[in-house]
Design an enzyme around this catalytic site. Structure first.
Site, PDB file in Angstrom:
ATOM      1  CE  LYS A  22      -1.786   1.641   4.033  1.00 33.60           C
ATOM      2  NZ  LYS A  22      -1.460   3.054   4.248  1.00 33.60           N
ATOM      3  CG  ASN A  23       2.415   2.707   3.565  1.00 32.47           C
ATOM      4  OD1 ASN A  23       1.222   2.937   3.365  1.00 32.47           O
ATOM      5  ND2 ASN A  23       2.930   2.616   4.780  1.00 32.47           N
ATOM      6  CB  CYS A 116      -5.081  10.645  11.559  1.00 27.42           C
ATOM      7  SG  CYS A 116      -3.473   9.934  11.847  1.00 27.42           S
ATOM      8  NE  ARG A 121       0.219  10.220  10.058  1.00 27.68           N
ATOM      9  CZ  ARG A 121      -0.058   9.110   9.401  1.00 27.68           C
ATOM     10  NH1 ARG A 121      -1.199   8.523   9.576  1.00 27.68           N
ATOM     11  NH2 ARG A 121       0.799   8.604   8.555  1.00 27.68           N
ATOM     12  CG  ASP A 305       3.180   1.541   9.380  1.00 29.92           C
ATOM     13  OD1 ASP A 305       2.786   2.406  10.175  1.00 29.92           O
ATOM     14  OD2 ASP A 305       3.345   1.755   8.159  1.00 29.92           O
ATOM     15  NE  ARG A 397      -6.712   4.159   5.967  1.00 28.78           N
ATOM     16  CZ  ARG A 397      -5.713   4.415   6.809  1.00 28.78           C
ATOM     17  NH1 ARG A 397      -5.888   4.346   8.092  1.00 28.78           N
ATOM     18  NH2 ARG A 397      -4.525   4.762   6.351  1.00 28.78           N
TER      19      ARG A 397
HETATM   20  C1  UD1 Z   1       4.297   7.018   6.359  1.00 28.30           C
HETATM   21  C2  UD1 Z   1       3.453   5.796   6.207  1.00 28.30           C
HETATM   22  C3  UD1 Z   1       2.981   5.289   7.560  1.00 28.30           C
HETATM   23  C4  UD1 Z   1       4.177   5.066   8.476  1.00 28.30           C
HETATM   24  C5  UD1 Z   1       5.059   6.305   8.521  1.00 28.30           C
HETATM   25  C6  UD1 Z   1       6.356   6.088   9.288  1.00 28.30           C
HETATM   26  C7  UD1 Z   1       2.385   6.015   4.053  1.00 28.30           C
HETATM   27  C8  UD1 Z   1       1.134   6.246   3.300  1.00 28.30           C
HETATM   28  N1  UD1 Z   1       2.303   6.104   5.376  1.00 28.30           N
HETATM   29  O1  UD1 Z   1       3.493   8.022   6.968  1.00 28.30           O
HETATM   30  O2  UD1 Z   1       2.286   4.059   7.374  1.00 28.30           O
HETATM   31  O3  UD1 Z   1       3.722   4.777   9.774  1.00 28.30           O
HETATM   32  O4  UD1 Z   1       5.417   6.725   7.194  1.00 28.30           O
HETATM   33  O5  UD1 Z   1       7.075   5.028   8.742  1.00 28.30           O
HETATM   34  O6  UD1 Z   1       3.416   5.716   3.495  1.00 28.30           O
HETATM   35  N2  UD1 Z   1       6.408  14.794  10.732  1.00 28.30           N
HETATM   36  C9  UD1 Z   1       6.525  16.136  11.043  1.00 28.30           C
HETATM   37  N3  UD1 Z   1       6.316  17.035  10.043  1.00 28.30           N
HETATM   38  C10 UD1 Z   1       6.026  16.668   8.755  1.00 28.30           C
HETATM   39  C11 UD1 Z   1       5.922  15.301   8.456  1.00 28.30           C
HETATM   40  C12 UD1 Z   1       6.113  14.374   9.465  1.00 28.30           C
HETATM   41  O7  UD1 Z   1       6.784  16.501  12.194  1.00 28.30           O
HETATM   42  O8  UD1 Z   1       5.861  17.545   7.901  1.00 28.30           O
HETATM   43  C13 UD1 Z   1       6.604  13.776  11.804  1.00 28.30           C
HETATM   44  C14 UD1 Z   1       5.326  12.948  12.052  1.00 28.30           C
HETATM   45  O9  UD1 Z   1       4.444  13.615  12.929  1.00 28.30           O
HETATM   46  C15 UD1 Z   1       5.905  11.681  12.642  1.00 28.30           C
HETATM   47  C16 UD1 Z   1       7.244  11.541  11.914  1.00 28.30           C
HETATM   48  O10 UD1 Z   1       7.537  12.807  11.358  1.00 28.30           O
HETATM   49  O11 UD1 Z   1       6.121  11.852  14.012  1.00 28.30           O
HETATM   50  C17 UD1 Z   1       7.262  10.515  10.799  1.00 28.30           C
HETATM   51  O12 UD1 Z   1       6.188  10.771   9.925  1.00 28.30           O
HETATM   52  P1  UD1 Z   1       6.274  10.431   8.372  1.00 28.30           P
HETATM   53  O13 UD1 Z   1       7.502   9.624   8.104  1.00 28.30           O
HETATM   54  O14 UD1 Z   1       6.098  11.682   7.609  1.00 28.30           O
HETATM   55  O15 UD1 Z   1       4.999   9.513   8.185  1.00 28.30           O
HETATM   56  P2  UD1 Z   1       3.974   9.540   6.971  1.00 28.30           P
HETATM   57  O16 UD1 Z   1       4.665   9.842   5.700  1.00 28.30           O
HETATM   58  O17 UD1 Z   1       2.800  10.371   7.347  1.00 28.30           O
END
Ligand code: UD1
Length: 427
Positions: A22-23, A116, A121, A305, A397
Site C-alpha cells: 500500500k505505502n 488522525c 501528523r 507500522d 484501508r
Molecule cells: C508514512 C506511512 C505510515 C508510516 C510512517 C512512518 C504512508 C502512506 N504512510 O506516513 O504508514 O507509519 O510513514 O514510517 O506511506 N512529521 C513532522 N512534520 C512533517 C511530516 C512528518 O513533524 O511535515 C513527523 C510525524 O508527525 C511523525 C514523523 O515525522 O512523528 C514521521 O512521519 P512520516 O515519516 O512523515 O509519516 P507519513 O509519511 O505520514
C-alpha cells in the site's frame, strides 16, 4: 456495519502470497500525475486507500482501469489542479499529491489533512521542502494554495526522515529546473520503489549517501510498466499471527531484505524465520518468550507500522517486554482492546510494558486504526474463544481481504454484516 469474527486457538499452516505494498503504491499513483503517458502498475493491491488515490487521479483528469492487480493509468490529459475536501479526507496521505500536481500544472489547491488516530501528523516538512524548491504556498484556514510557474532545484534538508515529505520533495524535484540534493531523506523500501518507478519513467535520481538523494531535473516523464514491491507490513502481520497462534507458514513474494529488523525480533521471541530466495518461512510452537526491549525506528529499524501486531503477539509471550514507540505520539489504540482480551499491558508515556499472560480470551473489540485492527486479528487468532472485531473499515484501508488470507492458512475467521442481534457488546 461489518465485523470480523475470529475463533482463535488454531495454528496456521500453508502458503500465502504477500499483497503488493500500500505505502509503495500510493506515492507511485501520485507520481502518475507527472507522467505524460500511460503507466501500468502490476501487483497493485485492491484496497480502500488505493481506491481513494485512484478517485483523486480520475478527478484530476486521468483515465484509470483496474484488471485484477494490474492498474493502468493514462495521465496524458490532466485538466484540473484542485482536489476537493471530500477526496482529501478519504485518506491522510493524499497530501503526497501536492508535489506532483504542483509540478505538473504550476498550481495546486487542496485542504491540509488534519491529525488522525495515531497523532498530529503535521505537514510542515512537506511545505518547507516545496518552498525550498520555489513554491509559493498560502494557507487560508487549512486550504493550501500553491503556485510555481516552474519549480527549481535546490538543496533541501529534512530534520527528520519523514517518509511523506521525502516523497513530496522527490515528486516536486524530478521535473524541476536544475539539480536538487535531498539531505536527511527517508530510507524506507517504499521510497526506493518510488525512485525505481520514477527512473523507469525517465527521471534521474540517485542515492548519493545513506539519507541523501540527488535529483537531476528533467523536462518530462514518460509512462512505464512497474511492479509494486511486496507489502512488508502485511507480511509482518502474518508472521506475528503465526507467532501468536503457532504453526508454519510460507510467505511467497515477501521481500525478506525489507523485513530484517522484524525477523530478528521474531527470532528473539522464539519463532523460526528462514529466507529462501524471495520467500520467508515462519514457524512457531508453544509459548514464545518476551523480548526485553524494542523501539520503533525509521528504516532499517523496527517499523512503527508493525508495533501493534508485535505487541499482540508478545501479549502471551513468557516474561516482560518493553515496546517503545518513537515515531508517532499516539499509537497505542490497540492496548485497551488487548487488555479487554486479558493482556497485561501498562502504558508509561511512549512506552508499553507487556507482562505476558498464558492466554488471551476472545472478546468484542473495536479497531480504532488500521494497524490496531490488524493487531486485534492477530490477538484473536491466538486467543481462546471468539473475538468479534468492529471498525473493519480501518483494516480494509491497508489489507486486501484479510479474512480470506487467514482462512487459506486454516484459521476460523469470517466477515459478517452486523445483524444487530446476539453479538457480544462492543467496547
Ligand atoms: C508514512 C506511512 C505510515 C508510516 C510512517 C512512518 C504512508 C502512506 N504512510 O506516513 O504508514 O507509519 O510513514 O514510517 O506511506 N512529521 C513532522 N512534520 C512533517 C511530516 C512528518 O513533524 O511535515 C513527523 C510525524 O508527525 C511523525 C514523523 O515525522 O512523528 C514521521 O512521519 P512520516 O515519516 O512523515 O509519516 P507519513 O509519511 O505520514
Amino acid at each position: 456495519m461489518e465485523k470480523i469474527i475470529v475463533c482463535g486457538g488454531k495454528p496456521l499452516h500453508g502458503t500465502l502470497r504477500v499483497q503488493g505494498s500500500k505505502n509503495a503504491a500510493l506515492p507511485i499513483l501520485a507520481a502518475c500525475v507527472l507522467i505524460r503517458g500511460v503507466t501500468v502498475l502490476e501487483n497493485c493491491p485492491d484496497l480502500s486507500d488505493v481506491r481513494a488515490a485512484v478517485a483523486i487521479l480520475r478527478h484530476l483528469g486521468c483515465v484509470a482501469k483496474r484488471e485484477g492487480h494490474r492498474l493502468t493509468v493514462d495521465s496524458r490529459c490532466i485538466s484540473c489542479y484542485t482536489i476537493p475536501n471530500e477526496l482529501m479526507r478519504e485518506m491522510r496521505s493524499s497530501i503526497v499529491f501536492l508535489g506532483s500536481v504542483l509540478a505538473r500544472t504550476g498550481n495546486a489547491v487542496l485542504c491540509a489533512p488534519g491529525g488522525c488516530e495515531i497523532g498530529l501528523r503535521p505537514i510542515d516538512l512537506h511545505l518547507s521542502a516545496l518552498r525550498a524548491l520555489g513554491a509559493a504556498i498560502d494557507d487560508e484556514n487549512g486550504i493550501l494554495r500553491c503556485h510555481a510557474k516552474r519549480l527549481r532545484g535546490a538543496t533541501v534538508r529534512l530534520p527528520i526522515p519523514s517518509v511523506g515529505a521525502t516523497e513530496n520533495a522527490l515528486l516536486a524535484a524530478v521535473t524541476a529546473k536544475g539539480d536538487t540534493l535531498l539531505c536527511g531523506a527517508a530510507r524506507e523500501p517504499e521510497i526506493d520503489d518510488l525512485v525505481l518507478f520514477l527512473n523507469a519513467c525517465g527521471a534521474r535520481i540517485a542515492r548519493t549517501g545513506e539519507g541523501d538523494l540527488s535529483v537531476r531535473g528533467v523536462q518530462t516523464l514518460h509512462g512505464c510498466r512497474h511492479r509494486v514491491i511486496p507489502d512488508r507490513i502485511a507480511a509482518l502481520s502474518v508472521m506475528a499471527a503465526v507467532g501468536a497462534a503457532g504453526g508454519n507458514v510460507l510467505l511467497e513474494n515477501a521481500a525478506p531484505a525489507h523485513l530484517e529488523a522484524a525477523s530478528q525480533v521474531l527470532r528473539r521471541a522464539g519463532c523460526r524465520v528462514e529466507e529462501t530466495g524471495g520467500s520467508l518461512t515462519v514457524a512457531a510452537e508453544g509459548r514464545l518468550r518476551a523480548v526485553p526491549s524494542i523501539e520503533t525506528r525509521p528504516h532499517p529499524g523496527f517499523p512503527t507500522d508493525g508495533q501493534a501486531v508485535l505487541m499482540a503477539m508478545l501479549s502471551t509471550a513468557k516474561g516482560k517486554s518493553r515496546v517503545t514507540e518513537t515515531i508517532f505520539e499516539n499509537r497505542f489504540h490497540h492496548v485497551d482492546a488487548l487488555r479487554r482480551m486479558g493482556a497485561n499491558i501498562c502504558l508509561r508515556g511512549r512506552c508499553a510494558i507487556v507482562e505476558g499472560v498464558p492466554t488471551l480470551y476472545g472478546a468484542a473489540v473495536t479497531a480504532r486504526d488500521l494497524r490496531a485492527g490488524a493487531a486485534l486479528i492477530v490477538a484473536g487468532l491466538g486467543a481462546q474463544g471468539t473475538t468479534v472485531i468492529d471498525g473493519v473499515r480501518h483494516i480494509d484501508r491497508g489489507y486486501e481481504k484479510i479474512e480470506a488470507c487467514f482462512k487459506t492458512l486454516g484459521a476460523q475467521i469470517e466477515r459478517s454484516a452486523d445483524s444487530g442481534s446476539e453479538q457480544p457488546q462492543s467496547e
